[in-house]
Design a protein around this motif. Structure first.
Motif, PDB file in Angstrom:
ATOM      1  N   TYR B  56      -0.344  -2.718  -2.469  1.00  0.00           N
ATOM      2  CA  TYR B  56      -1.011  -1.508  -2.445  1.00  0.00           C
ATOM      3  C   TYR B  56      -0.275  -0.418  -2.951  1.00  0.00           C
ATOM      4  CZ  TYR B  56      -3.122   3.027  -0.764  1.00  0.00           C
ATOM      5  OH  TYR B  56      -3.597   4.019  -0.922  1.00  0.00           O
ATOM      6  N   THR B 108      -2.197  -0.289  -9.969  1.00  0.00           N
ATOM      7  CA  THR B 108      -2.320  -1.872  -9.679  1.00  0.00           C
ATOM      8  C   THR B 108      -3.346  -2.551 -10.296  1.00  0.00           C
ATOM      9  OG1 THR B 108      -3.749  -0.756  -7.823  1.00  0.00           O
ATOM     10  CG2 THR B 108      -1.388  -1.425  -7.099  1.00  0.00           C
ATOM     11  N   ARG B 111      -5.377  -5.489  -9.066  1.00  0.00           N
ATOM     12  CA  ARG B 111      -6.397  -5.154  -7.727  1.00  0.00           C
ATOM     13  C   ARG B 111      -7.815  -4.623  -8.628  1.00  0.00           C
ATOM     14  NH1 ARG B 111      -5.843  -2.612  -2.233  1.00  0.00           N
ATOM     15  NH2 ARG B 111      -3.920  -3.675  -1.945  1.00  0.00           N
TER      16      ARG B 111
END
Lengths: 110, 198
Positions: B56, B108, B111
């Protein structure tokens, strides 16, 4: 044993870790145990690992891996030349601070 | 090709099954050798959450593996009680990850791609379900050659009743299918972190 304020400990943790690692290279959890054995009973693992990561980012410690009997290899840290300089500077700063505290509070209190 | 509710159900079962197997494999990968039972699951779950939190904050895969493996290796020598105590001392995985990651805040993209895929699946599923529902009301009663349509934001479907009791459909628009996944990608990948990339 006197309690140590968590914020004060957090500020001193880098100095303590550099001091311990200057004695001998070590890995994270062993450093937690050495800190506890040294009298810092309340030191949390959750403060030591981030402090080690900070030391590594600053280039004050150098990591290396040692194969472990169980699981992945263990990450050891040794103090880099820049780390030795930083330790010396922090120790000098700490000694000066304790002298000032002694002076302002009427001598060392035992 | 006709996509029906049963096709969607099969897809759902596949994705849920795939997700469960992936989760179990990831737990297995994060286990501490020699530790068994509830403590093993607790520890592996902690490492899994720690890895997710590091991801994250934008750490790269190799950095994440290094951090997680270092912690696993450190805790591997502890007995069950010590391990539980150490995990509690580490605090919440997300807090630990934030402190370990420091001021690193990278985008990211991986993701983002996962979020994009899930969003695409969701909007397609929604469109199929709504179309199925529309056809359920249209096909049984419409004579051959009859027209009807339904719409949702950014998309319109026109159906013409054909022979054999099945309607043929033409779709219009479709920006909904692009915008929603794109927004999911932007949010999932934290594109704005490019500004503070180091």
């Amino acid at each position: 044993m006197a309690e140590i304020d968590a914020q004060m400990l957090k500020g001193l943790l880098s100095l303590l870790l550099l001091g311990l690692l200057a004695e001998r290279p070590d890995y994270g959890y062993s450093l937690v145990e050495r800190l506890r054995d040294g009298g810092l009973d309340d030191v949390a693992e959750g403060t030591v690992y981030p402090a080690l990561a900070r030391l590594e980012r600053h280039g004050w410690v150098t990591p290396y891996h040692v194969p472990s009997e169980r699981g992945p290899s263990r990450k050891y840290y040794r103090v880099s030349p820049a780390g030795h300089d930083e330790l010396a500077a922090r120790l000098a700063g700490w000694r000066h601070l304790t002298q000032v505290i002694d002076l302002l509070t009427g001598g060392p209190h035992t | 090709m006709t996509v029906t509710s049963s096709t969607l159900s099969s897809l759902l079962v596949f994705f849920v099954g795939f997700g469960l197997v992936t989760f179990a494999l990831r737990l297995w990968k994060r286990r501490i050798p020699g530790v068994r039972g509830r403590t093993a699951v607790t520890a592996a779950t902690y490492f899994l959450r720690y890895a997710a939190a590091l991801e994250y904050y934008g750490l790269r895969a190799a950095e994440i593996e290094a951090h997680v493996d270092a912690l696993r290796a450190d805790l591997a020598s502890l007995d069950d009680d010590e391990l539980r105590h150490a995990l509690s001392g580490l605090g919440a995985p997300r807090t630990l990850a934030a402190a370990v990651a420091g001021d690193v805040r990278r985008p990211t993209p991986l993701r983002g791609v996962v979020w994009l895929g899930l969003a695409a699946l969701l909007v397609m599923g929604l469109a199929v379900l709504l179309t199925e529902s529309f056809l359920g009301g249209f096909e049984p009663h419409a004579p051959v050659g009859a027209h009807d349509s339904w719409s949702m934001p950014g998309m319109m479907v026109e159906a013409t009743m054909g022979p054999g009791g099945r309607a043929t459909m033409i779709g219009f628009g479709g920006w909904f299918f692009v915008v929603v996944p794109l927004v999911a990608f932007v949010i999932g990948s934290r594109v704005w972190r490019v500004r503070d990339r180091r």
